[in-house]
Scaffold this active site. Structure first.
Site, PDB file in Angstrom:
ATOM      1  N   ALA A  81      44.258  -9.250  78.089  1.00 14.33           N
ATOM      2  CA  ALA A  81      45.449 -10.104  78.072  1.00 14.33           C
ATOM      3  C   ALA A  81      46.624  -9.465  77.340  1.00 14.33           C
ATOM      4  CB  ALA A  81      45.127 -11.450  77.439  1.00 14.33           C
TER       5      ALA A  81
ATOM      6  N   HIS B 104      41.987  -3.541  80.692  1.00 13.74           N
ATOM      7  CA  HIS B 104      41.897  -3.241  79.266  1.00 13.74           C
ATOM      8  C   HIS B 104      42.860  -2.108  78.943  1.00 13.74           C
ATOM      9  CE1 HIS B 104      37.678  -4.914  79.882  1.00 13.74           C
ATOM     10  NE2 HIS B 104      38.245  -5.741  79.026  1.00 13.74           N
ATOM     11  N   GLY B 105      43.538  -2.209  77.805  1.00  9.63           N
ATOM     12  CA  GLY B 105      44.469  -1.151  77.414  1.00  9.63           C
ATOM     13  C   GLY B 105      45.871  -1.448  77.890  1.00  9.63           C
TER      14      GLY B 105
ATOM     15  N   ASP C 181      31.279  -8.751  72.443  1.00 11.08           N
ATOM     16  CA  ASP C 181      32.150  -8.511  73.594  1.00 11.08           C
ATOM     17  C   ASP C 181      31.572  -7.374  74.442  1.00 11.08           C
ATOM     18  OD1 ASP C 181      34.410  -8.874  75.173  1.00 11.08           O
ATOM     19  OD2 ASP C 181      35.642  -7.501  73.986  1.00 11.08           O
TER      20      ASP C 181
ATOM     21  N   ASN D  17      41.399 -12.947  75.457  1.00 12.40           N
ATOM     22  CA  ASN D  17      41.003 -11.826  74.606  1.00 12.40           C
ATOM     23  C   ASN D  17      42.192 -10.925  74.282  1.00 12.40           C
ATOM     24  OD1 ASN D  17      38.583 -12.965  75.385  1.00 12.40           O
ATOM     25  ND2 ASN D  17      37.606 -11.029  75.895  1.00 12.40           N
ATOM     26  N   ILE D  18      42.376 -10.654  72.998  1.00 13.00           N
ATOM     27  CA  ILE D  18      43.465  -9.795  72.538  1.00 13.00           C
ATOM     28  C   ILE D  18      42.900  -8.696  71.639  1.00 13.00           C
ATOM     29  CG2 ILE D  18      45.577  -9.675  71.155  1.00 13.00           C
ATOM     30  CD1 ILE D  18      46.038 -11.108  73.759  1.00 13.00           C
ATOM     31  N   ASN D  19      43.246  -7.458  71.960  1.00 12.63           N
ATOM     32  CA  ASN D  19      42.853  -6.327  71.123  1.00 12.63           C
ATOM     33  C   ASN D  19      43.970  -5.284  71.062  1.00 12.63           C
ATOM     34  OD1 ASN D  19      41.129  -4.728  69.507  1.00 12.63           O
ATOM     35  ND2 ASN D  19      40.457  -3.569  71.290  1.00 12.63           N
ATOM     36  N   THR D  20      44.420  -4.810  72.211  1.00  6.24           N
ATOM     37  CA  THR D  20      45.386  -3.706  72.250  1.00  6.24           C
ATOM     38  C   THR D  20      46.664  -4.032  71.480  1.00  6.24           C
ATOM     39  OG1 THR D  20      44.516  -2.952  74.377  1.00  6.24           O
ATOM     40  CG2 THR D  20      46.737  -2.221  73.780  1.00  6.24           C
TER      41      THR D  20
END
Length: 294
Positions: A208, A178-179, A84, A228-231
């Site tokens: 997202a 992001h975030g 990424d 995309n998923i992270n936070t």
């Protein structure tokens, strides 16, 4: 079954769902992602952010440990290991050499001519090694201390130039960050539809986490096939671990704390995969893998 993302993204595009991209932040993220995908019979993209690769052990370690867990956990659903926001051409080559099956080259901070030129170099190298490529036009914003900055909306013209490099899917920046979001996200769906129709490329939605469901559904309708998923995953883990630690009977053993975090990751992942309509789509994805392998 580590496979290139282009062998799954076409199935998602044809069947109107989005592949879930979930970032790795430790070994337990890998095992939970793999087990949840297997339990639900769903294809999945595991991703490592370039800025964290060294802290997580390096490209080779991450590729080897992912392959190890695939074998030990007897994972049979299609899995992509994706770089990424690759910060350089050299980093994408290092990831490929280690065994990654998909890379993103992020030249969004460069002039479009340089972004296109370097992306073409990545595409030529990656495709020669049967690895898929994601690129970015415009610039996904970032949120630091409540201040959103760095957003640059993708243009149709830049998207067409990037398509001509031969990329497999495109992150077209259209208002996501992001975030954490401050206020309600507002994506430019008109531009998203134009880029999708003109290029024919599967689109990628970065940042997202926190985008309302109605906008996620609209993005999928407009041609978004990777999200995309992270936070949100990280918040779920942190909150669950914090709650477990703060219990009066917390004790001194780390494992119950980590297990609480793992369950929170799983539940958030399930929620997102249901939202993306990818649950149970492993057979569709496998059929596409076998078809494109002939």
């Amino acid at each position: 079954m580590l496979v290139p993302a282009f062998k799954l993204i076409k199935a998602a595009q044809k069947n109107h769902y989005a592949l879930g991209h979930f970032n790795i932040n430790g070994l337990n993220w890998i095992t939970v992602y793999l087990q949840t995908a297997q339990e639900t019979n769903s294809p999945v993209i595991l991703a490592t952010s370039d800025r964290l690769v060294d802290q997580l052990g390096g490209f080779q370690y991450l590729a080897d440990v992912t392959q190890y867990f695939i074998r030990e956990l007897q994972i049979t659903v299609p899995v992509v290991l994706h770089l990424d926001h690759g910060t350089s051409v050299e980093h994408t080559k290092q990831a490929i050499a280690a065994g990654y099956t998909s890379v993103m080259f992020d030249g969004s901070k460069l002039p479009i001519a340089d972004n296109v030129r370097l992306t073409k170099e990545v595409v030529d190298y990656s495709h020669a090694h049967n690895v898929s490529v994601e690129a970015e036009v415009g610039a996904v914003g970032g949120n630091e201390n409540g201040i959103i900055s760095g957003i640059k909306y993708a243009s149709v013209e830049d998207a067409v130039q990037m398509k001509n490099t031969g990329i497999d899917f495109l992150a077209a920046a259209l208002g996501s960050v992001h975030g954490d979001y401050v206020g309600k996200p507002n994506l430019n769906f008109e531009r998203m539809q134009q880029i999708s129709q003109v290029t024919g490329l599967p689109l990628v939605l970065h940042g997202a986490s926190g985008i309302p469901d109605d906008q996620i559904q609209n993005a999928i309708k407009m041609g978004t096939n990777k999200i995309n998923i992270n936070t949100e995953i990280n918040y779920a883990w942190i909150n669950a671990v914090r709650e477990r630690i703060n219990r009066k009977d917390a004790g001194h053993e780390p494992l119950p704390m980590l297990e609480a975090g793992n369950e929170a990751i799983k539940q958030m992942m399930l929620q997102k995969m249901q939202q993306f309509h990818v649950l149970g789509k492993a057979k569709i994805a496998k059929d596409k893998v076998e078809e494109t392998s002939d």
